[in-house]
Design a protein around this motif. Structure first.
Motif, short mmCIF file in Angstrom:
data_model
loop_
_atom_site.label_atom_id
_atom_site.label_comp_id
_atom_site.label_asym_id
_atom_site.label_seq_id
_atom_site.Cartn_x
_atom_site.Cartn_y
_atom_site.Cartn_z
N GLU A 177 -1.29 1.02 -7.46
CA GLU A 177 -2.25 0.33 -8.34
C GLU A 177 -1.95 -1.16 -8.40
O GLU A 177 -2.86 -1.99 -8.38
N ASP A 178 -0.68 -1.51 -8.45
CA ASP A 178 -0.29 -2.91 -8.49
C ASP A 178 -0.64 -3.61 -7.18
O ASP A 178 -1.24 -4.69 -7.17
N VAL A 179 -0.29 -3.00 -6.06
CA VAL A 179 -0.54 -3.60 -4.74
C VAL A 179 -2.03 -3.71 -4.46
O VAL A 179 -2.49 -4.66 -3.82
N SER A 180 -2.81 -2.76 -4.92
CA SER A 180 -4.24 -2.72 -4.61
C SER A 180 -5.02 -3.89 -5.20
O SER A 180 -6.16 -4.15 -4.81
N ARG A 181 -4.41 -4.60 -6.15
CA ARG A 181 -5.10 -5.76 -6.75
C ARG A 181 -5.16 -6.95 -5.80
O ARG A 181 -5.92 -7.89 -6.03
N SER A 182 -4.36 -6.91 -4.75
CA SER A 182 -4.32 -8.02 -3.79
C SER A 182 -5.39 -7.83 -2.71
O SER A 182 -5.37 -6.85 -1.97
N GLU A 183 -6.32 -8.79 -2.63
CA GLU A 183 -7.34 -8.73 -1.57
C GLU A 183 -6.69 -8.77 -0.19
O GLU A 183 -7.14 -8.13 0.76
N ALA A 184 -5.60 -9.57 -0.08
CA ALA A 184 -4.94 -9.70 1.21
C ALA A 184 -4.40 -8.37 1.71
O ALA A 184 -4.36 -8.12 2.93
N PHE A 185 -3.99 -7.50 0.80
CA PHE A 185 -3.49 -6.18 1.18
C PHE A 185 -4.57 -5.42 1.95
O PHE A 185 -4.30 -4.83 3.01
N TRP A 186 -5.79 -5.47 1.45
CA TRP A 186 -6.89 -4.75 2.10
C TRP A 186 -7.36 -5.47 3.35
O TRP A 186 -7.69 -4.83 4.35
N PHE A 187 -7.38 -6.81 3.32
CA PHE A 187 -7.80 -7.57 4.50
C PHE A 187 -6.85 -7.31 5.68
O PHE A 187 -7.28 -7.28 6.83
N SER A 188 -5.57 -7.13 5.38
CA SER A 188 -4.58 -6.95 6.46
C SER A 188 -4.80 -5.65 7.23
O SER A 188 -4.28 -5.49 8.34
N LEU A 189 -5.57 -4.73 6.65
CA LEU A 189 -5.82 -3.43 7.28
C LEU A 189 -7.05 -3.42 8.17
O LEU A 189 -7.32 -2.42 8.85
N GLU A 190 -7.80 -4.51 8.17
CA GLU A 190 -9.03 -4.58 8.96
C GLU A 190 -8.71 -4.62 10.46
O GLU A 190 -7.63 -5.09 10.86
N PRO A 191 -9.63 -4.15 11.31
CA PRO A 191 -9.36 -4.08 12.75
C PRO A 191 -8.94 -5.40 13.38
O PRO A 191 -8.10 -5.43 14.29
N ASP A 192 -9.52 -6.52 12.89
CA ASP A 192 -9.18 -7.80 13.51
C ASP A 192 -7.87 -8.38 12.99
O ASP A 192 -7.42 -9.43 13.47
N ALA A 193 -7.24 -7.72 12.01
CA ALA A 193 -5.99 -8.23 11.44
C ALA A 193 -4.81 -7.27 11.58
O ALA A 193 -3.67 -7.69 11.42
N ILE A 194 -5.08 -6.01 11.90
CA ILE A 194 -4.02 -5.00 11.83
C ILE A 194 -2.88 -5.28 12.80
O ILE A 194 -1.69 -5.14 12.44
N GLU A 195 -3.17 -5.71 14.04
CA GLU A 195 -2.10 -5.94 15.00
C GLU A 195 -1.22 -7.11 14.55
O GLU A 195 0.01 -7.04 14.64
N PHE A 196 -1.83 -8.20 14.08
CA PHE A 196 -1.05 -9.33 13.57
C PHE A 196 -0.21 -8.90 12.38
O PHE A 196 0.96 -9.26 12.27
N SER A 197 -0.81 -8.12 11.48
CA SER A 197 -0.09 -7.67 10.29
C SER A 197 1.13 -6.84 10.66
O SER A 197 2.20 -6.96 10.05
N LEU A 198 1.00 -6.01 11.68
CA LEU A 198 2.13 -5.20 12.13
C LEU A 198 3.20 -6.06 12.80
O LEU A 198 4.39 -5.77 12.71
N ASP A 199 2.75 -7.12 13.49
CA ASP A 199 3.71 -7.99 14.18
C ASP A 199 4.69 -8.64 13.22
O ASP A 199 5.81 -8.99 13.62
N ILE A 200 4.29 -8.85 11.98
CA ILE A 200 5.17 -9.55 11.04
C ILE A 200 5.94 -8.59 10.13
O ILE A 200 6.66 -9.03 9.23
#
Length: 437
Positions: A177-200
């Motif tokens: 519930e705490d983490v879900s308040r962050s828009e960036a958390f959800w944006f990082s899961l999008e197809p165009d961001a997932i590989e970059f997010s995993l890289d870090i």
């Protein structure tokens, strides 16, 4: 022979292969891994434990090969058939020494928190349940279109809170519930961001030198997942690997090269995980759209194996198994093919011909050889390799089927005479192949 492999690259390649089972809803395993890693870090778990959680989350669905099963798992919070893929996945992982510690986590990743076995190690139980919650969060994310409709976050959290203490550890729900308040958390899961997010994600990314036997165990893991895709392809990749190695040895290739050819044979159909069940198991002819879907699997194989093996030609040998010497194969339309790719192509055809398929019964060995001889006469496949198969038919049948052949078919030489030039088929059975590592 040593293979310089990053275990996390191998995990990511395998996760990419398993994610293809969703056909359209790809990256599921990667999103679950990213969510689990984020939550584990917030929980203050030490890095070694977070690495194990990340790898287990990546591979949590490695027991899923059929798209129908994937759809059920994504569509329902609890599906009665979920345990089967947990057991299969744990069995697959336990056969690979590098992944053995992930097996019990995968085994229990759909277990209700309130019903965890009392004797189960606390770390395993918590890690499995964290992955279960992340897995359900991803299913709900897609269902409620969280990124595009922020109100969906409230619906998602309402669903999780309803299962607090029953399906999920209460502390994990609070953290979600705490983490879900962050828009960036959800944006990082999008197809165009997932590989970059995993890289870090903080992972070791060090490369380990695996010997052939360790690399073989990893390849067999891939092959078992591939072959479980359809009842009609049971053990197909395993037998293509065995037959490819046999043919390479009979042709006098060096011992190391024979081992590489076997690995490529084991992995040649990796991209087939993306082919929907209804296409793979179709009893009639494929239409144009279905043929294009089927043709894509070799390309997917190439992409996945390049990621794992880098510039090693093994990725090419595996991916070119539907090419031919006329350049009319698919999907690369190559004419020039190395001997290793030619071997795997013939091993794939021969094994498939002997195996029952949804649209026909398996051929007898003499019937399969007649088809190979016809293809060789038309210059589509390598006639020299076909001669090798003909000269060692019994042992090739055994490698292709896992069964000792019984000579109940007509003479191969008599049946194939119209297809080959006179004198092309060797009469000698030749020497037995040398023992390989």
């Amino acid at each position: 022979m040593r293979y310089l492999i990053s275990l996390d690259d191998a995990v990511r390649a395998l996760a990419s292969a398993v994610d293809l089972v969703g056909t359209d809803e790809v990256h599921h395993g990667k999103r679950v891994a990213l969510m689990a890693s984020t939550l584990a870090e917030r929980l203050g778990w030490p890095l070694p434990r977070r690495i194990v959680a990340h790898r287990a989350a990546m591979l949590h669905d490695c027991g899923v090969s059929r798209s129908t099963e994937h759809h059920e798992l994504i569509a329902q919070m609890e599906w009665p058939g979920a345990e089967a893929h947990c057991v299969r996945g744990a069995d697959y992982l336990s056969g690979v020494p590098a992944f053995r510690e992930l097996a019990p986590i995968v085994r229990w990743h759909h277990q209700r928190w309130c019903e965890m076995p009392s004797g189960l190690d606390k770390t395993i139980a918590e890690t499995a349940n964290l992955i279960f919650m992340a897995d359900r969060m991803d299913a709900l994310r897609a269902q409620y279109q969280v990124t595009h409709h922020p109100a969906g976050i409230n619906r998602l959290m309402t669903a999780l809170n309803a299962e607090r203490g029953r399906l999920f550890h209460p502390d994990f729900v609070d953290l979600a519930e705490d983490v879900s308040r962050s828009e960036a958390f959800w944006f990082s899961l999008e197809p165009d961001a997932i590989e970059f997010s995993l890289d870090i994600v903080p992972l070791p990314h060090d490369r380990h030198a695996l010997n052939w036997h360790e690399m073989h165990a990893l390849s067999v893991l891939f092959a078992r997942i591939i072959d479980a895709k359809s009842e009609f392809t049971a053990d197909h990749s395993l037998h293509v690997g065995a037959l490819s190695r046999l043919l390479a040895a009979l042709m006098g290739l060096p011992r190391q090269r024979c081992g590489d050819v076997e690995l490529a044979g084991l992995l040649h159909d990796l991209g087939k995980l993306r082919v929907p069940d209804e296409v793979l198991d179709k009893q009639g002819s494929l239409d144009l759209r279905e043929k294009r879907v089927m043709a894509r699997h070799s390309f997917e194989t190439h992409v996945l194996l390049r990621r794992l093996f880098g510039d090693h030609p093994l990725a090419d040998w595996a991916a070119w198994h539907h090419e031919n010497l006329l350049g009319t194969g698919y999907p690369f339309r190559r004419k020039e093919l190395p001997i290793e790719a030619r071997i795997i192509a013939i091993a794939d055809i021969f094994q498939a011909l002997l195996q029952d398929r949804p649209y026909r019964r398996g051929k007898r060995p003499d019937e399969a050889m007649a088809i190979l001889a016809d293809l060789a006469a038309k210059k589509r496949i390598d006639g020299t390799i076909v001669q090798i198969v003909a000269a060692h038919l019994d042992v090739c049948v055994q490698a292709a089927t896992g069964k000792s052949p019984r000579r109940r078919w007509p003479s191969f030489e008599r049946r194939t005479a119209p297809f080959l030039l006179a004198g092309e088929i060797p009469q000698s059975k030749g020497a037995r192949p040398r023992r390989q590592p």
